[in-house]
Design a protein around this motif. Sequence first.
Motif, PDB file in Angstrom:
ATOM      1  N   ASN A  20       0.849  -1.310   0.063  1.00  0.00           N
ATOM      2  CA  ASN A  20      -0.091  -0.124   0.051  1.00  0.00           C
ATOM      3  C   ASN A  20       0.950   1.396  -0.017  1.00  0.00           C
ATOM      4  O   ASN A  20       1.495   1.535   0.955  1.00  0.00           O
ATOM      5  N   CYS A  23       1.070   3.903   3.280  1.00  0.00           N
ATOM      6  CA  CYS A  23       1.178   3.525   4.529  1.00  0.00           C
ATOM      7  C   CYS A  23       2.675   4.058   5.116  1.00  0.00           C
ATOM      8  O   CYS A  23       2.664   4.889   6.059  1.00  0.00           O
ATOM      9  N   THR A  26       2.563   8.055   5.209  1.00  0.00           N
ATOM     10  CA  THR A  26       1.568   8.464   6.462  1.00  0.00           C
ATOM     11  C   THR A  26       2.280   8.050   7.920  1.00  0.00           C
ATOM     12  O   THR A  26       2.087   8.822   8.790  1.00  0.00           O
ATOM     13  N   GLY A  27       3.081   6.904   7.803  1.00  0.00           N
ATOM     14  CA  GLY A  27       3.692   6.444   8.741  1.00  0.00           C
ATOM     15  C   GLY A  27       4.670   7.511   9.261  1.00  0.00           C
ATOM     16  O   GLY A  27       4.898   7.752  10.365  1.00  0.00           O
ATOM     17  N   TYR A  61       0.338  14.095   0.687  1.00  0.00           N
ATOM     18  CA  TYR A  61      -0.167  13.495   2.064  1.00  0.00           C
ATOM     19  C   TYR A  61      -0.579  14.462   2.971  1.00  0.00           C
ATOM     20  O   TYR A  61      -0.854  14.365   4.158  1.00  0.00           O
ATOM     21  N   TYR A  88       1.329   1.615  13.394  1.00  0.00           N
ATOM     22  CA  TYR A  88       0.480   2.336  12.467  1.00  0.00           C
ATOM     23  C   TYR A  88       0.641   1.573  10.922  1.00  0.00           C
ATOM     24  O   TYR A  88      -0.269   1.387  10.444  1.00  0.00           O
ATOM     25  N   VAL A  89       1.933   1.587  10.280  1.00  0.00           N
ATOM     26  CA  VAL A  89       2.175   1.231   9.295  1.00  0.00           C
ATOM     27  C   VAL A  89       1.879  -0.384   9.184  1.00  0.00           C
ATOM     28  O   VAL A  89       1.308  -0.798   8.282  1.00  0.00           O
ATOM     29  N   THR A  90       2.170  -0.999  10.270  1.00  0.00           N
ATOM     30  CA  THR A  90       1.690  -2.489  10.270  1.00  0.00           C
ATOM     31  C   THR A  90       0.299  -2.625  10.076  1.00  0.00           C
ATOM     32  O   THR A  90      -0.237  -3.265   9.190  1.00  0.00           O
ATOM     33  N   GLN A  91      -0.626  -1.796  10.705  1.00  0.00           N
ATOM     34  CA  GLN A  91      -2.068  -1.853  10.720  1.00  0.00           C
ATOM     35  C   GLN A  91      -2.592  -1.350   9.230  1.00  0.00           C
ATOM     36  O   GLN A  91      -3.371  -1.841   8.663  1.00  0.00           O
ATOM     37  N   CYS A  92      -1.825  -0.269   8.916  1.00  0.00           N
ATOM     38  CA  CYS A  92      -2.269   0.331   7.536  1.00  0.00           C
ATOM     39  C   CYS A  92      -1.957  -0.885   6.662  1.00  0.00           C
ATOM     40  O   CYS A  92      -2.930  -1.035   5.258  1.00  0.00           O
ATOM     41  N   GLU A  93      -0.889  -1.363   6.655  1.00  0.00           N
ATOM     42  CA  GLU A  93      -0.585  -2.500   5.520  1.00  0.00           C
ATOM     43  C   GLU A  93      -1.478  -3.677   5.520  1.00  0.00           C
ATOM     44  O   GLU A  93      -1.751  -4.476   4.645  1.00  0.00           O
ATOM     45  N   GLN A  95      -4.581  -3.706   6.026  1.00  0.00           N
ATOM     46  CA  GLN A  95      -6.025  -3.493   5.613  1.00  0.00           C
ATOM     47  C   GLN A  95      -6.191  -3.660   4.094  1.00  0.00           C
ATOM     48  O   GLN A  95      -5.345  -3.457   3.485  1.00  0.00           O
TER      49      GLN A  95
END
Length: 95
Positions: A20, A23, A26-27, A61, A88-93, A95
């Motif tokens: 993504n 991610c 924004t991270g 961004y 945050y990046v882990t969760q973003c990726e 999704q």
Amino acid sequence: MRPMLIAALCLLPVMAVAENPMCAPTGEIVALAVEARKSGEEAPAAITAITAEMTGDMALYAPAVQPLVDWVYSLDEAQLAEDVAGSYVTQCEAQ
């Protein structure tokens, strides 16, 4: 040939999630917001400073700065000791 095509098409969503493109940038914003908060900077000043740094490809961004800073400033202070940006990046990726 046909089973290989079906397998390839089934893997497309998985491959898209793993890469993504929003991610990581924004991270970076989250990481900057965490550092600003840790240094005692108020949220409005952090928003202004981080937005000013959004140049080149990162300028895309800039609209994400305020909601991400607001989110970081809503976290409990104890959570700032953790890798907020990495999580945050882990969760973003995911999704």
